[in-house]
Motif scaffolding. Sequence first.
Motif, PDB file in Angstrom:
ATOM      1  N   ARG A  54      98.173   2.700  -9.333  1.00  0.00           N
ATOM      2  CA  ARG A  54      97.087   1.770  -9.010  1.00  0.00           C
ATOM      3  C   ARG A  54      95.778   2.380  -9.476  1.00  0.00           C
ATOM      4  O   ARG A  54      95.425   3.491  -9.081  1.00  0.00           O
ATOM      5  N   ARG A 101     101.717   5.008  -6.969  1.00  0.00           N
ATOM      6  CA  ARG A 101     101.895   3.960  -5.970  1.00  0.00           C
ATOM      7  C   ARG A 101     103.380   3.679  -5.767  1.00  0.00           C
ATOM      8  O   ARG A 101     104.119   3.481  -6.736  1.00  0.00           O
ATOM      9  N   SER A 103     105.941   1.006  -3.779  1.00  0.00           N
ATOM     10  CA  SER A 103     105.781  -0.351  -3.240  1.00  0.00           C
ATOM     11  C   SER A 103     107.125  -1.008  -2.938  1.00  0.00           C
ATOM     12  O   SER A 103     107.730  -1.633  -3.814  1.00  0.00           O
ATOM     13  N   ALA A 124     102.389  -1.443  -0.184  1.00  0.00           N
ATOM     14  CA  ALA A 124     102.367  -0.283  -1.088  1.00  0.00           C
ATOM     15  C   ALA A 124     101.547   0.855  -0.515  1.00  0.00           C
ATOM     16  O   ALA A 124     100.583   0.649   0.238  1.00  0.00           O
ATOM     17  N   ALA A 126      99.348   4.215  -1.784  1.00  0.00           N
ATOM     18  CA  ALA A 126      98.707   4.904  -2.905  1.00  0.00           C
ATOM     19  C   ALA A 126      97.421   5.538  -2.393  1.00  0.00           C
ATOM     20  O   ALA A 126      96.387   4.885  -2.307  1.00  0.00           O
ATOM     21  N   TRP A 158      96.599   2.026   1.642  1.00  0.00           N
ATOM     22  CA  TRP A 158      97.671   1.057   1.433  1.00  0.00           C
ATOM     23  C   TRP A 158      97.120  -0.267   0.915  1.00  0.00           C
ATOM     24  O   TRP A 158      95.938  -0.587   1.083  1.00  0.00           O
ATOM     25  N   THR A 274      91.325  -3.701  -8.249  1.00  0.00           N
ATOM     26  CA  THR A 274      92.411  -2.799  -8.614  1.00  0.00           C
ATOM     27  C   THR A 274      93.263  -3.387  -9.732  1.00  0.00           C
ATOM     28  O   THR A 274      93.350  -4.614  -9.889  1.00  0.00           O
ATOM     29  N   THR A 276      97.267  -2.739 -10.951  1.00  0.00           N
ATOM     30  CA  THR A 276      98.509  -2.055 -10.592  1.00  0.00           C
ATOM     31  C   THR A 276      99.575  -2.317 -11.646  1.00  0.00           C
ATOM     32  O   THR A 276      99.705  -3.439 -12.156  1.00  0.00           O
ATOM     33  N   THR A 278     103.742  -1.691 -12.009  1.00  0.00           N
ATOM     34  CA  THR A 278     104.908  -1.375 -11.189  1.00  0.00           C
ATOM     35  C   THR A 278     106.192  -1.528 -11.992  1.00  0.00           C
ATOM     36  O   THR A 278     106.372  -2.515 -12.713  1.00  0.00           O
TER      37      THR A 278
END
Length: 575
Positions: A54, A101, A103, A124, A126, A158, A274, A276, A278
Amino acid sequence: MTRLLRLTLSVALGLLVVAAANAADLPVKAPLFKAPAAVEAWGGFYIGAGLGFRASDSSVNVNSATDTTAPAVLQNMFVAVDCFAGFPCVTGRSFNGTAFRISPYLGYNWQIGHTVLGLEGDFAFADQTTTIFGAAYPATPFDRGASTSNSFALKTTWDASIRGRAGYLVNPAVLLYGTAGPSWIHVETTSNCSTLLSADGRCVPGLGFAPASISNSRAQLGYTVGGGIEAMLWPNWIARAEYRFADYGHFSNTDIRAAATGIQTASYDTSVKTHTATFGLAYKFGNANAPGVAALAAYAAAPSTASWSGAYLGVGAGIRANHASSSVDAASFTRTGFSAINFLAGCGDCFLDDHFDTTAARISPYVGYNWQVNPKWLLGLEGDFGIANRQSSVSGRYLPGGIVGGSSGLNDSYSLRTKWDASIRARVGYVVNPAFLAYLTGGAAWMSVEQTSTCDTALKPLFPAPGFIGAEVGNCTPGLLSPPVIKQSTVRSGFTVGGGGEMKLTDNWILRGEYRYADFGTARFSQTRDCAGSATINDPAFGVATINCLGTQSTTNSVRLQSHMATFGIAYRFN
Protein backbone atom coordinates in the motif's frame (compact mmCIF):
# COMPACT_ATOMS: atom_id res chain seq x y z
CA MET A 1 -0.84 14.10 -10.12
CA THR A 2 -3.25 11.78 -8.31
CA ARG A 3 -5.97 12.59 -10.86
CA LEU A 4 -3.55 11.85 -13.72
CA LEU A 5 -2.53 8.59 -12.03
CA ARG A 6 -6.16 7.48 -11.68
CA LEU A 7 -6.93 8.45 -15.29
CA THR A 8 -3.86 6.62 -16.63
CA LEU A 9 -4.63 3.44 -14.71
CA SER A 10 -8.33 3.55 -15.63
CA VAL A 11 -7.50 3.92 -19.33
CA ALA A 12 -4.88 1.19 -19.10
CA LEU A 13 -7.29 -1.27 -17.46
CA GLY A 14 -9.91 -0.41 -20.05
CA LEU A 15 -7.47 -1.08 -22.86
CA LEU A 16 -6.56 -4.43 -21.29
CA VAL A 17 -10.22 -5.43 -21.19
CA VAL A 18 -10.79 -4.40 -24.82
CA ALA A 19 -7.58 -6.04 -26.00
CA ALA A 20 -8.33 -9.22 -24.10
CA ALA A 21 -11.88 -9.40 -25.43
CA ASN A 22 -10.69 -8.86 -28.99
CA ALA A 23 -7.86 -11.35 -28.59
CA ALA A 24 -10.30 -13.98 -27.39
CA ASP A 25 -12.14 -13.73 -30.72
CA LEU A 26 -9.04 -14.16 -32.89
CA PRO A 27 -8.34 -17.47 -34.64
CA VAL A 28 -5.62 -19.57 -33.04
CA LYS A 29 -3.60 -22.54 -34.15
CA ALA A 30 -4.71 -24.65 -31.18
CA PRO A 31 -7.74 -23.80 -29.06
CA LEU A 32 -6.92 -23.60 -25.38
CA PHE A 33 -10.30 -24.60 -24.01
CA LYS A 34 -12.58 -27.37 -25.26
CA ALA A 35 -15.48 -26.72 -22.87
CA PRO A 36 -18.66 -24.75 -23.74
CA ALA A 37 -18.33 -20.99 -24.24
CA ALA A 38 -19.56 -20.22 -20.72
CA VAL A 39 -18.78 -22.68 -17.92
CA GLU A 40 -20.96 -22.11 -14.83
CA ALA A 41 -18.16 -22.52 -12.29
CA TRP A 42 -17.63 -19.03 -10.79
CA GLY A 43 -20.77 -18.63 -8.67
CA GLY A 44 -20.73 -19.06 -4.89
CA PHE A 45 -18.89 -18.06 -1.73
CA TYR A 46 -15.12 -17.72 -1.58
CA ILE A 47 -12.49 -16.80 1.00
CA GLY A 48 -8.93 -15.78 0.29
CA ALA A 49 -5.79 -13.92 1.39
CA GLY A 50 -3.77 -11.32 -0.46
CA LEU A 51 -0.21 -10.04 -0.18
CA GLY A 52 1.06 -6.82 -1.72
CA PHE A 53 1.81 -3.22 -0.85
CA ARG A 54 0.00 0.00 0.00
CA ALA A 55 1.46 3.33 -1.10
CA SER A 56 0.09 6.35 0.77
CA ASP A 57 -0.23 9.72 -0.95
CA SER A 58 -0.79 11.91 2.11
CA SER A 59 -0.27 15.52 3.21
CA VAL A 60 -0.65 17.74 6.27
CA ASN A 61 -1.36 21.49 5.98
CA VAL A 62 -1.46 23.95 8.88
CA ASN A 63 -4.43 26.33 8.67
CA SER A 64 -3.71 28.51 11.69
CA ALA A 65 -1.27 28.84 14.59
CA THR A 66 -1.58 31.17 17.59
CA ASP A 67 0.53 31.79 20.69
CA THR A 68 -1.00 33.98 23.40
CA THR A 69 2.31 34.18 25.29
CA ALA A 70 3.60 36.58 22.60
CA PRO A 71 2.84 40.32 22.28
CA ALA A 72 -0.68 40.93 20.98
CA VAL A 73 0.40 41.94 17.46
CA LEU A 74 2.49 38.78 17.10
CA GLN A 75 0.15 36.20 18.63
CA ASN A 76 -0.68 35.00 15.11
CA MET A 77 2.43 32.87 14.65
CA PHE A 78 2.41 33.32 10.86
CA VAL A 79 2.59 37.11 11.41
CA ALA A 80 5.42 36.67 13.90
CA VAL A 81 7.62 35.05 11.27
CA ASP A 82 6.77 37.64 8.59
CA CYS A 83 4.48 35.34 6.59
CA PHE A 84 1.92 38.12 6.04
CA ALA A 85 4.62 40.65 5.20
CA GLY A 86 5.89 38.98 2.07
CA PHE A 87 7.98 36.10 3.41
CA PRO A 88 7.09 32.98 1.37
CA CYS A 89 6.01 30.62 4.15
CA VAL A 90 5.70 26.85 4.31
CA THR A 91 2.25 25.71 5.50
CA GLY A 92 2.52 21.94 4.95
CA ARG A 93 4.20 19.06 3.21
CA SER A 94 3.69 15.49 1.99
CA PHE A 95 3.81 12.41 4.22
CA ASN A 96 3.97 9.72 1.55
CA GLY A 97 5.09 6.21 2.36
CA THR A 98 4.92 2.55 1.33
CA ALA A 99 4.28 -0.57 3.40
CA PHE A 100 3.73 -4.29 2.79
CA ARG A 101 0.07 -5.23 3.13
CA ILE A 102 -1.69 -8.48 4.12
CA SER A 103 -5.39 -8.60 3.23
CA PRO A 104 -7.80 -11.46 4.02
CA TYR A 105 -10.97 -11.19 1.88
CA LEU A 106 -14.28 -12.96 1.35
CA GLY A 107 -17.17 -12.59 -1.05
CA TYR A 108 -19.92 -14.07 -3.18
CA ASN A 109 -20.20 -14.28 -6.98
CA TRP A 110 -23.22 -14.64 -9.26
CA GLN A 111 -22.46 -15.86 -12.79
CA ILE A 112 -24.73 -14.99 -15.73
CA GLY A 113 -23.16 -16.39 -18.89
CA HIS A 114 -19.89 -14.55 -19.46
CA THR A 115 -20.75 -11.98 -16.77
CA VAL A 116 -19.80 -12.36 -13.12
CA LEU A 117 -21.29 -10.04 -10.48
CA GLY A 118 -20.20 -10.09 -6.86
CA LEU A 119 -19.96 -8.54 -3.42
CA GLU A 120 -16.68 -8.58 -1.48
CA GLY A 121 -15.20 -7.35 1.79
CA ASP A 122 -11.59 -7.21 2.95
CA PHE A 123 -9.62 -6.17 6.04
CA ALA A 124 -5.94 -5.35 5.56
CA PHE A 125 -2.91 -4.75 7.77
CA ALA A 126 -0.14 -2.38 6.64
CA ASP A 127 1.71 -0.49 9.37
CA GLN A 128 3.39 2.59 7.86
CA THR A 129 4.71 5.77 9.55
CA THR A 130 6.25 8.85 7.95
CA THR A 131 8.01 11.29 10.29
CA ILE A 132 9.51 14.73 9.68
CA PHE A 133 12.03 16.14 12.14
CA GLY A 134 12.94 19.68 13.15
CA ALA A 135 9.36 20.93 13.57
CA ALA A 136 6.39 20.05 15.76
CA TYR A 137 4.19 20.85 12.73
CA PRO A 138 5.12 21.11 9.02
CA ALA A 139 4.89 24.91 8.84
CA THR A 140 7.28 27.85 8.99
CA PRO A 141 6.22 29.14 12.47
CA PHE A 142 7.40 25.85 14.03
CA ASP A 143 10.52 25.28 11.92
CA ARG A 144 13.22 26.47 14.31
CA GLY A 145 16.48 24.76 15.09
CA ALA A 146 17.53 21.39 13.74
CA SER A 147 16.63 19.08 16.60
CA THR A 148 15.15 15.61 16.20
CA SER A 149 13.26 16.25 19.45
CA ASN A 150 10.83 18.33 17.36
CA SER A 151 8.87 16.04 15.04
CA PHE A 152 5.53 15.38 13.40
CA ALA A 153 4.41 11.93 12.25
CA LEU A 154 1.54 10.49 10.23
CA LYS A 155 0.78 6.79 10.67
CA THR A 156 -1.64 4.49 8.81
CA THR A 157 -2.37 0.99 10.04
CA TRP A 158 -5.40 -1.03 8.92
CA ASP A 159 -7.80 -0.47 6.05
CA ALA A 160 -11.06 -2.19 5.13
CA SER A 161 -13.67 -2.08 2.37
CA ILE A 162 -17.03 -3.45 1.21
CA ARG A 163 -17.25 -3.45 -2.59
CA GLY A 164 -19.35 -4.47 -5.52
CA ARG A 165 -17.67 -6.32 -8.39
CA ALA A 166 -18.53 -6.72 -12.07
CA GLY A 167 -16.47 -8.91 -14.36
CA TYR A 168 -16.30 -10.47 -17.82
CA LEU A 169 -15.00 -13.96 -18.59
CA VAL A 170 -12.62 -13.56 -21.52
CA ASN A 171 -12.40 -17.36 -21.44
CA PRO A 172 -13.95 -19.83 -18.99
CA ALA A 173 -10.90 -19.71 -16.70
CA VAL A 174 -9.96 -15.97 -16.82
CA LEU A 175 -12.02 -13.09 -15.38
CA LEU A 176 -11.38 -9.36 -15.86
CA TYR A 177 -13.25 -7.27 -13.31
CA GLY A 178 -13.82 -3.81 -11.89
CA THR A 179 -14.62 -3.10 -8.25
CA ALA A 180 -15.73 -0.13 -6.13
CA GLY A 181 -17.28 0.72 -2.78
CA PRO A 182 -16.83 2.40 0.61
CA SER A 183 -13.51 2.05 2.40
CA TRP A 184 -12.05 2.88 5.82
CA ILE A 185 -8.51 3.51 7.02
CA HIS A 186 -7.03 4.07 10.48
CA VAL A 187 -4.95 7.27 10.64
CA GLU A 188 -2.90 8.67 13.52
CA THR A 189 -1.01 11.98 13.74
CA THR A 190 1.54 12.81 16.46
CA SER A 191 3.16 16.17 17.24
CA ASN A 192 6.29 16.10 19.43
CA CYS A 193 7.51 19.40 20.88
CA SER A 194 11.12 19.73 22.03
CA THR A 195 11.84 19.40 25.74
CA LEU A 196 15.52 20.28 25.26
CA LEU A 197 16.95 23.71 26.04
CA SER A 198 19.64 22.94 23.45
CA ALA A 199 16.89 22.97 20.80
CA ASP A 200 14.13 25.60 20.71
CA GLY A 201 12.88 24.24 24.05
CA ARG A 202 9.24 25.23 23.61
CA CYS A 203 8.12 22.32 25.81
CA VAL A 204 10.83 22.25 28.48
CA PRO A 205 9.11 20.85 31.62
CA GLY A 206 8.08 23.61 34.01
CA LEU A 207 9.15 26.39 31.64
CA GLY A 208 7.39 25.84 28.32
CA PHE A 209 4.21 24.39 26.88
CA ALA A 210 2.63 21.06 27.80
CA PRO A 211 1.94 18.37 26.82
CA ALA A 212 5.10 17.74 24.85
CA SER A 213 3.43 15.04 22.74
CA ILE A 214 -0.10 15.16 21.26
CA SER A 215 -1.64 12.30 19.24
CA ASN A 216 -4.92 12.13 17.32
CA SER A 217 -6.34 8.97 15.75
CA ARG A 218 -9.47 8.06 13.82
CA ALA A 219 -11.01 5.59 11.38
CA GLN A 220 -11.59 7.69 8.28
CA LEU A 221 -14.31 6.85 5.74
CA GLY A 222 -13.68 7.18 2.01
CA TYR A 223 -14.13 5.25 -1.23
CA THR A 224 -12.07 2.82 -3.26
CA VAL A 225 -12.15 1.89 -6.95
CA GLY A 226 -10.03 -0.41 -9.08
CA GLY A 227 -9.88 -3.63 -11.02
CA GLY A 228 -7.95 -6.79 -11.64
CA ILE A 229 -7.56 -10.23 -13.20
CA GLU A 230 -8.58 -13.58 -11.74
CA ALA A 231 -7.65 -17.04 -13.02
CA MET A 232 -9.25 -20.38 -12.08
CA LEU A 233 -6.11 -22.48 -11.47
CA TRP A 234 -7.93 -25.64 -10.41
CA PRO A 235 -11.56 -26.27 -9.49
CA ASN A 236 -12.33 -24.12 -6.42
CA TRP A 237 -8.95 -22.29 -6.41
CA ILE A 238 -8.73 -18.75 -7.85
CA ALA A 239 -5.62 -16.56 -8.17
CA ARG A 240 -5.88 -12.79 -8.55
CA ALA A 241 -3.88 -9.65 -9.28
CA GLU A 242 -5.61 -6.39 -8.31
CA TYR A 243 -4.99 -2.64 -8.18
CA ARG A 244 -7.14 -0.20 -6.21
CA PHE A 245 -7.10 3.55 -5.55
CA ALA A 246 -8.72 4.94 -2.40
CA ASP A 247 -9.50 8.52 -1.39
CA TYR A 248 -10.29 9.28 2.25
CA GLY A 249 -10.74 13.02 1.81
CA HIS A 250 -9.39 15.34 4.47
CA PHE A 251 -10.09 15.88 8.15
CA SER A 252 -9.10 18.52 10.70
CA ASN A 253 -7.42 18.45 14.10
CA THR A 254 -6.72 21.21 16.61
CA ASP A 255 -3.92 20.78 19.16
CA ILE A 256 -3.66 22.95 22.27
CA ARG A 257 -0.60 23.30 24.50
CA ALA A 258 -0.69 25.37 27.69
CA ALA A 259 2.03 27.34 29.50
CA ALA A 260 2.01 29.49 32.61
CA THR A 261 1.54 32.67 30.56
CA GLY A 262 -0.80 31.48 27.79
CA ILE A 263 -1.65 28.79 25.27
CA GLN A 264 -0.43 27.71 21.85
CA THR A 265 -2.99 26.42 19.32
CA ALA A 266 -2.31 24.71 15.99
CA SER A 267 -5.06 23.66 13.56
CA TYR A 268 -4.24 21.48 10.58
CA ASP A 269 -5.87 19.41 7.83
CA THR A 270 -4.76 15.88 6.93
CA SER A 271 -5.40 14.37 3.50
CA VAL A 272 -4.96 10.65 2.79
CA LYS A 273 -5.09 8.75 -0.50
CA THR A 274 -3.74 5.26 -1.13
CA HIS A 275 -2.75 2.96 -3.98
CA THR A 276 -2.83 -0.77 -3.25
CA ALA A 277 -1.52 -3.68 -5.30
CA THR A 278 -2.62 -7.16 -4.20
CA PHE A 279 -1.79 -10.68 -5.34
CA GLY A 280 -4.10 -13.24 -3.77
CA LEU A 281 -5.32 -16.82 -3.72
CA ALA A 282 -8.90 -17.78 -2.78
CA TYR A 283 -10.86 -20.96 -2.21
CA LYS A 284 -14.37 -21.04 -3.70
CA PHE A 285 -16.84 -23.25 -1.88
CA GLY A 286 -18.99 -25.51 -4.04
CA ASN A 287 -19.63 -28.99 -5.39
CA ALA A 288 -16.49 -30.28 -7.09
CA ASN A 289 -18.66 -32.61 -9.20
CA ALA A 290 -20.94 -29.90 -10.62
CA PRO A 291 -20.88 -29.90 -14.45
CA GLY A 292 -19.05 -26.59 -14.79
CA VAL A 293 -16.51 -27.41 -12.10
CA ALA A 294 -15.94 -30.86 -13.56
CA ALA A 295 -15.29 -29.29 -16.97
CA LEU A 296 -12.67 -27.00 -15.45
CA ALA A 297 -11.14 -29.95 -13.59
CA ALA A 298 -10.79 -31.87 -16.85
CA TYR A 299 -9.31 -28.80 -18.48
CA ALA A 300 -6.76 -28.25 -15.68
CA ALA A 301 -5.68 -31.90 -15.84
CA ALA A 302 -5.34 -31.98 -19.62
CA PRO A 303 -1.87 -31.75 -21.17
CA SER A 304 -1.02 -28.40 -22.71
CA THR A 305 -1.82 -28.28 -26.42
CA ALA A 306 -0.03 -24.97 -26.94
CA SER A 307 3.60 -24.22 -26.13
CA TRP A 308 4.75 -21.16 -24.18
CA SER A 309 8.04 -21.07 -26.12
CA GLY A 310 8.95 -18.20 -28.41
CA ALA A 311 9.54 -14.47 -28.57
CA TYR A 312 6.90 -12.06 -27.26
CA LEU A 313 6.29 -8.31 -27.18
CA GLY A 314 3.99 -6.59 -24.68
CA VAL A 315 3.03 -3.42 -22.85
CA GLY A 316 2.27 -3.01 -19.16
CA ALA A 317 0.47 -0.37 -17.10
CA GLY A 318 0.62 -0.02 -13.34
CA ILE A 319 2.23 1.90 -10.52
CA ARG A 320 5.72 2.47 -9.16
CA ALA A 321 6.06 3.40 -5.48
CA ASN A 322 9.49 4.80 -4.67
CA HIS A 323 10.96 4.69 -1.18
CA ALA A 324 13.64 7.39 -1.29
CA SER A 325 15.65 9.42 1.20
CA SER A 326 18.45 11.95 1.02
CA SER A 327 20.98 12.69 3.76
CA VAL A 328 23.74 15.26 4.22
CA ASP A 329 27.11 13.54 4.72
CA ALA A 330 29.38 16.57 5.00
CA ALA A 331 28.94 20.34 5.07
CA SER A 332 31.57 23.03 5.58
CA PHE A 333 32.34 26.68 4.90
CA THR A 334 35.89 27.83 4.11
CA ARG A 335 36.97 31.47 4.24
CA THR A 336 40.30 32.46 2.72
CA GLY A 337 42.99 32.42 5.37
CA PHE A 338 40.81 30.72 7.98
CA SER A 339 40.11 27.12 8.99
CA ALA A 340 37.04 25.45 7.51
CA ILE A 341 33.88 25.50 9.62
CA ASN A 342 32.33 22.02 9.89
CA PHE A 343 28.56 22.46 10.15
CA LEU A 344 28.12 18.89 11.42
CA ALA A 345 30.61 19.19 14.31
CA GLY A 346 28.99 18.78 17.72
CA CYS A 347 25.59 18.11 16.16
CA GLY A 348 24.37 15.42 18.56
CA ASP A 349 20.61 15.96 18.20
CA CYS A 350 20.52 17.19 14.61
CA PHE A 351 18.58 15.56 11.81
CA LEU A 352 20.43 15.18 8.54
CA ASP A 353 17.93 13.58 6.15
CA ASP A 354 14.47 13.85 4.61
CA HIS A 355 12.16 11.33 2.95
CA PHE A 356 11.03 11.73 -0.68
CA ASP A 357 8.58 8.86 -1.27
CA THR A 358 6.41 9.06 -4.38
CA THR A 359 3.81 7.04 -6.26
CA ALA A 360 3.47 7.38 -10.03
CA ALA A 361 1.63 5.76 -12.92
CA ARG A 362 4.03 3.60 -14.91
CA ILE A 363 3.90 2.51 -18.57
CA SER A 364 6.33 -0.29 -19.41
CA PRO A 365 6.90 -1.89 -22.82
CA TYR A 366 8.58 -5.29 -22.50
CA VAL A 367 10.12 -7.92 -24.75
CA GLY A 368 11.34 -11.42 -24.06
CA TYR A 369 11.86 -15.02 -25.08
CA ASN A 370 10.64 -18.23 -23.40
CA TRP A 371 12.02 -21.76 -23.60
CA GLN A 372 9.57 -24.41 -22.38
CA VAL A 373 12.02 -27.09 -21.25
CA ASN A 374 9.29 -29.64 -20.47
CA PRO A 375 5.47 -29.64 -20.18
CA LYS A 376 5.57 -28.00 -16.74
CA TRP A 377 8.71 -25.83 -16.59
CA LEU A 378 9.79 -22.76 -18.51
CA LEU A 379 12.92 -20.60 -18.63
CA GLY A 380 12.96 -17.09 -20.07
CA LEU A 381 14.81 -13.83 -20.57
CA GLU A 382 13.04 -10.46 -20.53
CA GLY A 383 13.81 -6.76 -20.72
CA ASP A 384 11.54 -3.79 -19.98
CA PHE A 385 11.63 0.01 -19.94
CA GLY A 386 9.33 1.82 -17.50
CA ILE A 387 8.30 5.48 -17.70
CA ALA A 388 7.09 7.01 -14.41
CA ASN A 389 8.08 10.67 -14.03
CA ARG A 390 7.50 12.00 -10.50
CA GLN A 391 9.12 14.60 -8.22
CA SER A 392 9.04 15.10 -4.44
CA SER A 393 10.21 18.31 -2.75
CA VAL A 394 10.84 19.79 0.66
CA SER A 395 10.66 23.58 1.14
CA GLY A 396 12.43 25.70 3.72
CA ARG A 397 15.93 24.41 2.98
CA TYR A 398 18.01 23.84 -0.13
CA LEU A 399 19.57 20.60 1.11
CA PRO A 400 18.02 17.72 3.04
CA GLY A 401 18.06 17.77 6.84
CA GLY A 402 18.22 20.75 9.14
CA ILE A 403 21.87 21.79 8.94
CA VAL A 404 22.49 23.68 5.69
CA GLY A 405 20.40 26.25 3.87
CA GLY A 406 17.45 26.53 6.25
CA SER A 407 15.44 29.72 5.83
CA SER A 408 11.96 28.28 6.56
CA GLY A 409 10.75 29.89 3.32
CA LEU A 410 9.33 28.47 0.11
CA ASN A 411 12.12 30.06 -1.96
CA ASP A 412 14.57 27.51 -0.57
CA SER A 413 13.79 23.99 -1.77
CA TYR A 414 15.33 20.61 -2.43
CA SER A 415 13.76 17.98 -4.69
CA LEU A 416 14.30 14.47 -6.01
CA ARG A 417 12.90 13.32 -9.35
CA THR A 418 12.82 9.82 -10.85
CA LYS A 419 11.96 9.50 -14.54
CA TRP A 420 12.55 6.05 -15.99
CA ASP A 421 13.64 2.58 -14.96
CA ALA A 422 14.78 -0.45 -16.94
CA SER A 423 15.73 -4.06 -16.30
CA ILE A 424 17.11 -7.24 -17.89
CA ARG A 425 15.87 -10.31 -16.04
CA ALA A 426 15.81 -14.09 -16.08
CA ARG A 427 12.48 -15.88 -15.53
CA VAL A 428 11.60 -19.32 -14.17
CA GLY A 429 8.00 -20.44 -14.64
CA TYR A 430 5.74 -23.33 -13.71
CA VAL A 431 2.75 -24.25 -15.91
CA VAL A 432 -0.04 -24.69 -13.34
CA ASN A 433 -2.61 -25.54 -16.02
CA PRO A 434 -2.61 -25.20 -19.82
CA ALA A 435 -3.54 -21.52 -19.65
CA PHE A 436 -1.81 -20.31 -16.46
CA LEU A 437 1.88 -19.79 -15.74
CA ALA A 438 3.27 -18.82 -12.32
CA TYR A 439 6.78 -17.38 -12.47
CA LEU A 440 9.65 -15.78 -10.56
CA THR A 441 11.95 -13.19 -12.07
CA GLY A 442 15.14 -11.37 -11.15
CA GLY A 443 18.07 -9.52 -12.64
CA ALA A 444 19.84 -6.21 -13.15
CA ALA A 445 17.92 -2.92 -12.99
CA TRP A 446 18.59 0.78 -13.62
CA MET A 447 16.81 3.99 -12.61
CA SER A 448 17.39 7.66 -13.40
CA VAL A 449 17.46 10.04 -10.44
CA GLU A 450 17.80 13.82 -10.44
CA GLN A 451 18.19 16.21 -7.51
CA THR A 452 17.70 19.98 -7.58
CA SER A 453 18.94 22.39 -4.91
CA THR A 454 17.27 25.81 -5.16
CA CYS A 455 18.62 28.59 -2.93
CA ASP A 456 16.67 31.79 -2.11
CA THR A 457 17.72 34.90 -4.08
CA ALA A 458 15.38 37.40 -2.35
CA LEU A 459 16.68 40.40 -0.41
CA LYS A 460 14.05 42.74 1.04
CA PRO A 461 12.81 44.36 4.26
CA LEU A 462 9.71 42.94 5.99
CA PHE A 463 7.21 44.65 8.28
CA PRO A 464 5.06 41.92 9.90
CA ALA A 465 3.30 44.17 12.43
CA PRO A 466 3.39 47.79 13.70
CA GLY A 467 6.72 48.43 15.38
CA PHE A 468 8.33 45.22 14.10
CA ILE A 469 10.88 45.17 11.29
CA GLY A 470 12.64 42.20 9.74
CA ALA A 471 14.31 41.16 6.50
CA GLU A 472 14.34 38.28 4.07
CA VAL A 473 17.94 37.62 3.20
CA GLY A 474 18.30 34.77 0.75
CA ASN A 475 21.56 32.83 1.02
CA CYS A 476 21.96 33.12 -2.75
CA THR A 477 21.02 36.78 -3.16
CA PRO A 478 23.18 38.28 -5.95
CA GLY A 479 26.46 39.11 -4.25
CA LEU A 480 26.26 36.21 -1.81
CA LEU A 481 26.39 32.45 -2.55
CA SER A 482 26.28 31.29 -6.17
CA PRO A 483 24.93 29.46 -8.14
CA PRO A 484 21.38 29.64 -6.74
CA VAL A 485 20.24 26.46 -8.56
CA ILE A 486 22.28 23.25 -8.75
CA LYS A 487 20.77 20.37 -10.72
CA GLN A 488 22.49 16.98 -10.78
CA SER A 489 21.48 13.62 -12.21
CA THR A 490 22.74 10.08 -12.51
CA VAL A 491 21.62 6.60 -13.54
CA ARG A 492 21.76 4.14 -10.67
CA SER A 493 22.26 0.42 -11.23
CA GLY A 494 20.82 -2.18 -8.86
CA PHE A 495 18.80 -5.37 -8.80
CA THR A 496 15.15 -6.33 -9.05
CA VAL A 497 13.28 -9.46 -7.93
CA GLY A 498 9.63 -10.45 -8.05
CA GLY A 499 7.07 -12.72 -9.60
CA GLY A 500 3.63 -12.95 -11.13
CA GLY A 501 1.17 -14.93 -13.13
CA GLU A 502 0.43 -15.10 -16.85
CA MET A 503 -2.87 -16.20 -18.41
CA LYS A 504 -3.25 -17.34 -22.00
CA LEU A 505 -6.27 -15.91 -23.75
CA THR A 506 -5.31 -17.60 -27.00
CA ASP A 507 -2.20 -19.30 -28.29
CA ASN A 508 -0.72 -15.86 -29.03
CA TRP A 509 -2.25 -13.37 -26.55
CA ILE A 510 -1.10 -13.47 -22.91
CA LEU A 511 -2.27 -11.40 -19.93
CA ARG A 512 -0.05 -10.86 -16.88
CA GLY A 513 -0.07 -9.50 -13.36
CA GLU A 514 3.35 -8.88 -11.80
CA TYR A 515 4.98 -7.45 -8.67
CA ARG A 516 8.66 -6.50 -8.40
CA TYR A 517 10.90 -4.95 -5.77
CA ALA A 518 14.05 -3.07 -6.79
CA ASP A 519 17.00 -1.69 -4.84
CA PHE A 520 19.22 0.89 -6.51
CA GLY A 521 21.62 1.46 -3.63
CA THR A 522 23.04 4.89 -2.82
CA ALA A 523 23.95 7.77 -5.14
CA ARG A 524 26.32 10.46 -3.85
CA PHE A 525 26.44 14.09 -4.96
CA SER A 526 28.75 17.01 -4.15
CA GLN A 527 27.88 20.71 -4.41
CA THR A 528 29.96 23.88 -4.17
CA ARG A 529 28.69 27.44 -3.81
CA ASP A 530 31.10 30.41 -3.81
CA CYS A 531 30.58 33.82 -2.24
CA ALA A 532 30.67 36.89 -4.48
CA GLY A 533 31.34 39.53 -1.80
CA SER A 534 28.31 41.31 -0.37
CA ALA A 535 24.68 42.34 -0.81
CA THR A 536 22.94 45.49 0.44
CA ILE A 537 19.35 46.31 1.47
CA ASN A 538 18.48 49.98 1.08
CA ASP A 539 14.92 50.98 2.00
CA PRO A 540 13.73 54.36 3.39
CA ALA A 541 11.64 52.71 6.11
CA PHE A 542 14.27 50.09 6.87
CA GLY A 543 17.59 51.82 6.43
CA VAL A 544 20.76 50.42 4.91
CA ALA A 545 22.11 46.99 5.76
CA THR A 546 25.04 45.23 4.13
CA ILE A 547 25.56 41.46 4.30
CA ASN A 548 29.08 40.20 3.58
CA CYS A 549 29.98 36.77 2.22
CA LEU A 550 33.59 35.67 1.66
CA GLY A 551 34.44 32.02 1.10
CA THR A 552 33.14 28.71 -0.26
CA GLN A 553 30.38 26.39 0.94
CA SER A 554 30.94 22.68 0.21
CA THR A 555 28.43 19.90 0.83
CA THR A 556 27.93 16.24 -0.04
CA ASN A 557 24.76 14.18 0.27
CA SER A 558 23.62 10.60 -0.31
CA VAL A 559 20.39 9.49 -1.99
CA ARG A 560 18.99 6.04 -1.09
CA LEU A 561 16.47 4.61 -3.56
CA GLN A 562 14.19 1.55 -3.58
CA SER A 563 10.95 0.87 -5.44
CA HIS A 564 7.88 -1.38 -5.54
CA MET A 565 6.23 -1.98 -8.93
CA ALA A 566 2.88 -3.55 -9.79
CA THR A 567 2.18 -4.16 -13.48
CA PHE A 568 -0.77 -5.42 -15.53
CA GLY A 569 0.23 -6.30 -19.07
CA ILE A 570 -0.80 -7.91 -22.34
CA ALA A 571 1.67 -9.45 -24.79
CA TYR A 572 1.65 -11.05 -28.22
CA ARG A 573 3.68 -14.26 -28.58
CA PHE A 574 5.20 -14.91 -31.99
CA ASN A 575 5.17 -18.48 -33.28
